[in-house]
Design an enzyme around this catalytic site. Structure first.
Site, PDB file in Angstrom:
ATOM      1  N   SER A 122       0.722  -1.072   0.155  1.00  0.00           N
ATOM      2  CA  SER A 122      -0.050   0.237  -0.087  1.00  0.00           C
ATOM      3  C   SER A 122       0.938   1.209  -0.135  1.00  0.00           C
ATOM      4  O   SER A 122       0.487   2.244  -0.412  1.00  0.00           O
ATOM      5  CB  SER A 122      -0.469  -0.047   0.932  1.00  0.00           C
ATOM      6  N   HIS A 143      -2.040  -2.961  -6.783  1.00  0.00           N
ATOM      7  CA  HIS A 143      -3.344  -3.519  -5.093  1.00  0.00           C
ATOM      8  C   HIS A 143      -4.504  -3.435  -5.075  1.00  0.00           C
ATOM      9  O   HIS A 143      -5.545  -3.482  -5.726  1.00  0.00           O
ATOM     10  CB  HIS A 143      -2.800  -1.894  -4.971  1.00  0.00           C
ATOM     11  N   GLU A 155      -5.342  -1.672  -8.291  1.00  0.00           N
ATOM     12  CA  GLU A 155      -4.373  -0.353  -8.980  1.00  0.00           C
ATOM     13  C   GLU A 155      -3.696  -0.414  -9.316  1.00  0.00           C
ATOM     14  O   GLU A 155      -2.458  -1.604  -8.031  1.00  0.00           O
ATOM     15  CB  GLU A 155      -4.280   0.568  -7.600  1.00  0.00           C
ATOM     16  N   ASN A 193      -6.468   5.643  -1.839  1.00  0.00           N
ATOM     17  CA  ASN A 193      -6.091   6.539  -0.518  1.00  0.00           C
ATOM     18  C   ASN A 193      -6.010   7.848  -1.242  1.00  0.00           C
ATOM     19  O   ASN A 193      -5.554   8.463  -0.064  1.00  0.00           O
ATOM     20  CB  ASN A 193      -4.515   5.384  -0.163  1.00  0.00           C
TER      21      ASN A 193
HETATM   22  N1  LIG Z   1      -5.218  -4.860   4.403  1.00  0.00           N
HETATM   23  C1  LIG Z   1      -5.782  -4.030   3.554  1.00  0.00           C
HETATM   24  O1  LIG Z   1      -7.252  -3.766   3.434  1.00  0.00           O
HETATM   25  C2  LIG Z   1      -4.723  -3.986   1.962  1.00  0.00           C
HETATM   26  C3  LIG Z   1      -5.169  -3.473   0.926  1.00  0.00           C
HETATM   27  C4  LIG Z   1      -4.623  -3.621   0.132  1.00  0.00           C
HETATM   28  C5  LIG Z   1      -3.270  -3.729   0.497  1.00  0.00           C
HETATM   29  N2  LIG Z   1      -2.878  -3.995   1.800  1.00  0.00           N
HETATM   30  C6  LIG Z   1      -1.465  -4.850   1.754  1.00  0.00           C
HETATM   31  O2  LIG Z   1      -0.900  -5.792   1.721  1.00  0.00           O
HETATM   32  C7  LIG Z   1      -0.257  -6.344   2.001  1.00  0.00           C
HETATM   33  C8  LIG Z   1      -0.577  -7.267   3.424  1.00  0.00           C
HETATM   34  O3  LIG Z   1      -1.296  -6.766   4.229  1.00  0.00           O
HETATM   35  P1  LIG Z   1      -2.234  -7.950   5.057  1.00  0.00           P
HETATM   36  O4  LIG Z   1      -3.361  -6.511   5.709  1.00  0.00           O
HETATM   37  O5  LIG Z   1      -2.759  -9.041   3.954  1.00  0.00           O
HETATM   38  O6  LIG Z   1      -1.279  -7.826   6.611  1.00  0.00           O
HETATM   39  P2  LIG Z   1      -1.648  -9.774   7.424  1.00  0.00           P
HETATM   40  O7  LIG Z   1      -1.203  -9.030   8.355  1.00  0.00           O
HETATM   41  O8  LIG Z   1      -2.791  -9.868   7.275  1.00  0.00           O
HETATM   42  O9  LIG Z   1      -0.963 -10.490   6.468  1.00  0.00           O
HETATM   43  C9  LIG Z   1       0.493 -10.167   5.818  1.00  0.00           C
HETATM   44  C10 LIG Z   1       0.827 -11.907   6.164  1.00  0.00           C
HETATM   45  O10 LIG Z   1       2.498 -11.972   5.344  1.00  0.00           O
HETATM   46  C11 LIG Z   1       3.059 -12.942   6.134  1.00  0.00           C
HETATM   47  N3  LIG Z   1       4.741 -12.692   5.817  1.00  0.00           N
HETATM   48  C12 LIG Z   1       5.406 -12.174   6.686  1.00  0.00           C
HETATM   49  N4  LIG Z   1       6.708 -11.934   6.306  1.00  0.00           N
HETATM   50  C13 LIG Z   1       6.795 -13.062   5.630  1.00  0.00           C
HETATM   51  C14 LIG Z   1       8.134 -13.528   5.311  1.00  0.00           C
HETATM   52  N5  LIG Z   1       9.112 -14.003   5.230  1.00  0.00           N
HETATM   53  N6  LIG Z   1       7.429 -14.635   4.219  1.00  0.00           N
HETATM   54  C15 LIG Z   1       5.928 -15.224   3.815  1.00  0.00           C
HETATM   55  N7  LIG Z   1       5.569 -14.796   4.071  1.00  0.00           N
HETATM   56  C16 LIG Z   1       5.310 -13.427   5.286  1.00  0.00           C
HETATM   57  C17 LIG Z   1       2.693 -12.809   8.027  1.00  0.00           C
HETATM   58  O11 LIG Z   1       2.771 -13.965   8.524  1.00  0.00           O
HETATM   59  C18 LIG Z   1       1.551 -12.815   7.374  1.00  0.00           C
HETATM   60  O12 LIG Z   1       0.907 -13.989   7.302  1.00  0.00           O
HETATM   61  C19 LIG Z   1       0.427  -5.125   2.981  1.00  0.00           C
HETATM   62  O13 LIG Z   1       1.584  -4.693   2.051  1.00  0.00           O
HETATM   63  C20 LIG Z   1      -0.675  -4.107   2.778  1.00  0.00           C
HETATM   64  O14 LIG Z   1      -0.223  -2.971   2.681  1.00  0.00           O
HETATM   65  C21 LIG Z   1      -3.698  -4.075   2.301  1.00  0.00           C
END
Ligand SMILES: NC(=O)c1ccc[n+]([C@@H]2O[C@H](COP(=O)([O-])OP(=O)(O)OC[C@H]3O[C@@H](n4cnc5c(N)ncnc54)[C@H](O)[C@@H]3O)[C@@H](O)[C@H]2O)c1
Length: 287
Positions: A122, A143, A155, A193
């Site tokens: 993000s 995204h 995106e 955003n």
């Molecule tokens: N939450 C949202 O609404 C949203 C929306 C768009 C984008 N994002 C982006 O998506 C990404 C993930 O966000 P999320 O909300 O799913 O987070 P989350 O914490 O739910 O999931 C992240 C996962 O990544 C895993 N992880 C961390 N390090 C790792 C590694 N080295 N190898 C393998 N797995 C690993 C963690 O164990 C976790 O399960 C981020 O970059 C976030 O900015 C989030």
């Protein structure tokens, strides 16, 4: 690599977003190998997908045999080498700069050289992820929005190093997943955003100034603009901590006051009023 030739997709992280992306990719008929940090997290990721697809069956959006086939196309691993043969990688690991840069370096080593490496980040510059690889032209942002199987937008984020062919791949791959793509340059907030955060901050400032009540702010937007919910209700849904995090990132990038988190937001996060997920934010909820 052409979008229609993608058979197997590697997904990094199977949390909130990674599990939704895995489900969406598998629904499109492709095979998924997701990478998680431990066996326990692989299990948890798989459970998320099982729960989400079960809900889709209950709501009549998926047939049971389709669900079984979809689940059969998804496997999880803790070994990055199992991504050696994938045709595309979509990274959705924790939003941490060093984690992602390290991951892109590793992916560059283990995947085939023509594979496109996409990130769902993000806020982390796509150019930083590209620079960690020997193929920055093949690194782009994709995204997605939460919940991924339901939300129709991606995106596409083009770093200064991303090639036109890679962006074209992103467009075609979006279509293959049944999504609509829009394109943004590589700066924090992208399109959605960058527009949303000043609006939400403005609603908090209105409340903080005593300009209007929370109910009137939300009702005004809900009925006056036909939005499904008002801004304070939306922040409660997103999570106040998540909103604060994004606002800080945007303020850091642009130094514009509209992105600066209002003091009330900080106080509420400190007090643990994080929104719906904890039962209390601008409103109270049953948890
Ligand atoms: N939450 C949202 O609404 C949203 C929306 C768009 C984008 N994002 C982006 O998506 C990404 C993930 O966000 P999320 O909300 O799913 O987070 P989350 O914490 O739910 O999931 C992240 C996962 O990544 C895993 N992880 C961390 N390090 C790792 C590694 N080295 N190898 C393998 N797995 C690993 C963690 O164990 C976790 O399960 C981020 O970059 C976030 O900015 C989030």
């Amino acid at each position: 690599m052409r979008a229609e030739d993608v058979r197997t997709v590697g997904i990094i992280g199977c949390g909130l977003m990674g599990s939704g992306i895995a489900e969406t990719v598998a629904r499109a008929g492709q095979t998924v190998v997701f990478l998680e940090a431990s066996e326990e997290l692989v299990e948890r990721g798989r459970n998320r997908i099982e729960t989400s697809t079960l809900r889709a069956v209950e709501r009549g959006r998926l047939e049971t045999p389709e669900r079984d086939a979809l689940l059969g196309r998804i496997s999880g691993t803790t070994d990055v080498h199992e991504l050696a043969d994938v045709d595309l990688v979509i990274e959705a690991a924790t939003e941490d700069h060093d984690t992602k840069v390290g991951m892109f370096r590793r992916l560059d080593e283990v995947t085939k050289p023509d594979v496109i490496l996409a990130s769902n980040t993000s806020s982390i510059p796509i150019a930083d992820l590209g620079a960690a690889t020997s193929r920055p032209d093949k690194v782009l942002g994709m995204h997605f929005f939460n919940p991924v199987p339901v939300m129709g937008l991606i995106e596409l984020v083009r770093a200064i190093t991303t090639s036109e062919d890679t962006v074209e791949f992103g467009r075609a791959y979006g279509v293959a997943l049944g999504k609509t793509t829009v394109e943004s340059r590589d700066r924090a907030g992208f399109i959605v955003n960058a527009l949303l955060i000043p609006y939400l901050n403005g609603a908090i400032r209105m409340l903080e100034d005593g300009f209007a009540t929370r109910e009137d702010i939300d009702t005004a937007i809900h009925l006056g603009l036909n939005h499904p919910m008002g801004p304070l209700q939306l922040i409660d849904l997103i999570g106040l901590d998540t909103h604060l995090f994004i606002a800080n990132v945007l303020f850091e990038e642009f130094k514009e006051p509209t992105f600066a988190p209002p003091p009330l937001l900080r106080r509420m996060v400190t007090a643990g009023r994080l929104g719906r997920k904890v039962g209390r934010g601008f409103y109270d909820y049953e948890v």
